[in-house]
Scaffold this active site. Structure first.
Site, PDB file in Angstrom:
ATOM      1  N   GLU A  77      20.693  -6.484  -5.604  1.00 36.00           N
ATOM      2  CA  GLU A  77      19.843  -7.032  -4.543  1.00 36.00           C
ATOM      3  C   GLU A  77      18.865  -8.066  -5.119  1.00 36.00           C
ATOM      4  O   GLU A  77      18.678  -9.149  -4.539  1.00 36.00           O
ATOM      5  CB  GLU A  77      19.080  -5.894  -3.880  1.00 36.00           C
ATOM      6  CG  GLU A  77      18.021  -6.323  -2.894  1.00 36.00           C
ATOM      7  CD  GLU A  77      16.983  -5.239  -2.669  1.00 36.00           C
ATOM      8  OE1 GLU A  77      15.848  -5.594  -2.294  1.00 36.00           O
ATOM      9  OE2 GLU A  77      17.286  -4.048  -2.883  1.00 36.00           O
ATOM     10  N   ASP A  81      19.041 -11.941  -4.008  1.00 36.99           N
ATOM     11  CA  ASP A  81      17.888 -12.576  -3.384  1.00 36.99           C
ATOM     12  C   ASP A  81      17.613 -13.935  -4.020  1.00 36.99           C
ATOM     13  O   ASP A  81      17.324 -14.916  -3.327  1.00 36.99           O
ATOM     14  CB  ASP A  81      16.665 -11.662  -3.516  1.00 36.99           C
ATOM     15  CG  ASP A  81      15.402 -12.297  -2.979  1.00 36.99           C
ATOM     16  OD1 ASP A  81      15.329 -12.542  -1.760  1.00 36.99           O
ATOM     17  OD2 ASP A  81      14.479 -12.564  -3.770  1.00 36.99           O
ATOM     18  N   ASP A 151      18.716  -5.598   2.511  1.00 36.19           N
ATOM     19  CA  ASP A 151      18.884  -5.391   1.066  1.00 36.19           C
ATOM     20  C   ASP A 151      20.353  -5.354   0.670  1.00 36.19           C
ATOM     21  O   ASP A 151      20.733  -5.856  -0.397  1.00 36.19           O
ATOM     22  CB  ASP A 151      18.206  -4.081   0.640  1.00 36.19           C
ATOM     23  CG  ASP A 151      16.687  -4.132   0.751  1.00 36.19           C
ATOM     24  OD1 ASP A 151      16.142  -5.244   0.909  1.00 36.19           O
ATOM     25  OD2 ASP A 151      16.049  -3.062   0.694  1.00 36.19           O
ATOM     26  N   GLU A 154      21.868  -8.836   0.480  1.00 36.89           N
ATOM     27  CA  GLU A 154      21.474  -9.476  -0.778  1.00 36.89           C
ATOM     28  C   GLU A 154      22.258  -8.906  -1.955  1.00 36.89           C
ATOM     29  O   GLU A 154      22.651  -9.649  -2.869  1.00 36.89           O
ATOM     30  CB  GLU A 154      19.977  -9.305  -0.998  1.00 36.89           C
ATOM     31  CG  GLU A 154      19.141 -10.084   0.003  1.00 36.89           C
ATOM     32  CD  GLU A 154      17.659  -9.853  -0.129  1.00 36.89           C
ATOM     33  OE1 GLU A 154      16.874 -10.687   0.366  1.00 36.89           O
ATOM     34  OE2 GLU A 154      17.249  -8.826  -0.730  1.00 36.89           O
TER      35      GLU A 154
END
Length: 271
Positions: A77, A81, A151, A154
Site C-alpha cells: 500500500e 500510494d 488501501d 493502493e
C-alpha cells in the site's frame, strides 16, 4: 469470492502456517493461496499479477494477525500510494499547462482521496469480495469500508509496480484513475470545500470558518458531527455527519458554502 471460498482460504492458511515450524514467515509456503477465480479482478485491473503477490496485496492486517503474522498488504500500500501520486501528478502536469501548483495539488488530492479510490474499488474492480479479512473485520462490514477499499487499491498498484515496474504501474493508474482526474477538473469549489468556504466567507467579510466536533456511536463505528461557525459568531451556519472528522468537516463546509453562495446571489442587484 463466496463466503465458502473465503472460509476455505482461511482454513488452508491456518493449516499451512501451523505446520511451518521454522523458516521465513514471508515465504510462499506460509501464505494463503490465491483466491479462486481472480481472473475478473485482474482483467479489471488491466495487468497480470502472480498468485502469491496477488494474495499479499489482498491480505488485510486483520487476516494476517489471525494467521500467525502472515505478511499484510501495508508495505505494498505504501509503495502503491507513491506510484499513484507520481503518475497522477505527471498526468495533471501534462494536461493542464495553464494551472498553478495550488490548483494541481487540489485536483490530485481529490482524485486520489479515500472517497475517490473506494469508489473505483467498488465500481471498476468490484474489489470487496476478494479482500482477505479477519473474522471480526469481516463481520463488521470491512469489505465495504472506504478505508480498506482505498488501501487495497493502493496495494494492488504496488504489487503491479513490484512485478512490472513503473511502466506497468503507470498503465494501471491510467486505467483506474484517468476518468477521475478528468472529472475533478470540472468540480470548481467541490475540489476543496473547506478552502472554498474560507474564501467565500472572507469575500463576504464574515470571518474565518471554525468547526466544533461531536462524536457518537460505538468505538468501532463512530459517527462524527461537524458544526461550522464563522468568525466570532456563535451561530451554527451548517452541520453534517461523516465517518471521520475530515469527512464531517468537508460535508459541513459544503453545506455552508452553498448557503453563503445562495445568500450572495440574493444580495446581488437584479439587472
Amino acid at each position: 469470492m463466496s463466503q465458502q471460498e473465503h472460509k476455505e482460504i482461511s482454513n488452508q492458511s491456518a493449516s499451512e502456517t501451523a505446520s511451518a515450524s521454522t523458516g521465513n514467515p514471508y515465504s510462499v509456503a506460509s501464505q494463503p493461496k490465491a483466491p479462486s477465480g481472480p481472473d475478473e479482478l485482474l482483467e479489471a485491473l488491466g495487468s497480470p499479477v502472480s498468485p502469491d503477490l496477488l494474495v499479499h496485496a489482498l491480505t488485510h492486517r486483520s487476516f494476517a494477525n489471525e494467521h500467525h503474522g502472515l505478511p499484510n498488504n501495508e508495505r505494498l500500500e505504501f509503495l502503491g500510494d507513491a506510484v499513484l501520486e507520481l503518475v497522477s501528478t505527471e498526468t495533471l502536469f501534462r494536461i493542464h499547462p495553464d494551472m498553478n501548483e495550488g490548483q494541481l495539488a487540489k485536483m490530485r488530492a481529490k482524485a486520489v482521496s479515500e472517497e475517490a479510490l473506494s469508489a473505483i474499488a467498488r465500481t471498476k474492480l468490484k474489489l470487496g469480495p476478494y479482500i482477505l479479512l479477519g473474522h471480526g473485520e469481516s463481520a463488521s462490514g470491512g469489505a465495504d469500508k472506504d478505508s480498506i477499499l482505498c488501501d487495497t487499491v493502493e496495494a494492488l498498484i504496488g504489487a503491479v509496480f513490484v512485478e512490472h515496474g513503473i511502466e506497468g504501474g503507470r498503465k494501471v493508474v491510467h486505467r483506474l484513475v484517468d476518468d477521475t482526474l478528468a472529472e475533478v477538473a470540472t468540480e470548481g469549489p467541490a475540489l476543496d470545500w473547506k478552502t472554498s468556504l474560507t474564501v467565500k466567507a472572507n469575500h463576504m467579510n464574515l470571518g474565518e470558518p471554525h468547526y466544533r466536533m461531536k462524536v457518537s456511536g460505538p468505538e468501532y463505528q463512530q459517527t462524527f458531527t461537524a458544526e461550522v461557525m464563522l468568525g466570532d459568531s456563535p451561530k451554527i451556519l451548517a452541520s453534517a455527519e461523516g465517518s471521520s472528522k475530515r469527512k464531517a468537516q468537508l460535508a459541513a463546509a459544503e453545506v455552508a458554502w452553498k448557503l453563503l453562495d445562495a445568500e450572495k446571489s440574493q444580495q446581488q442587484p437584479q439587472s
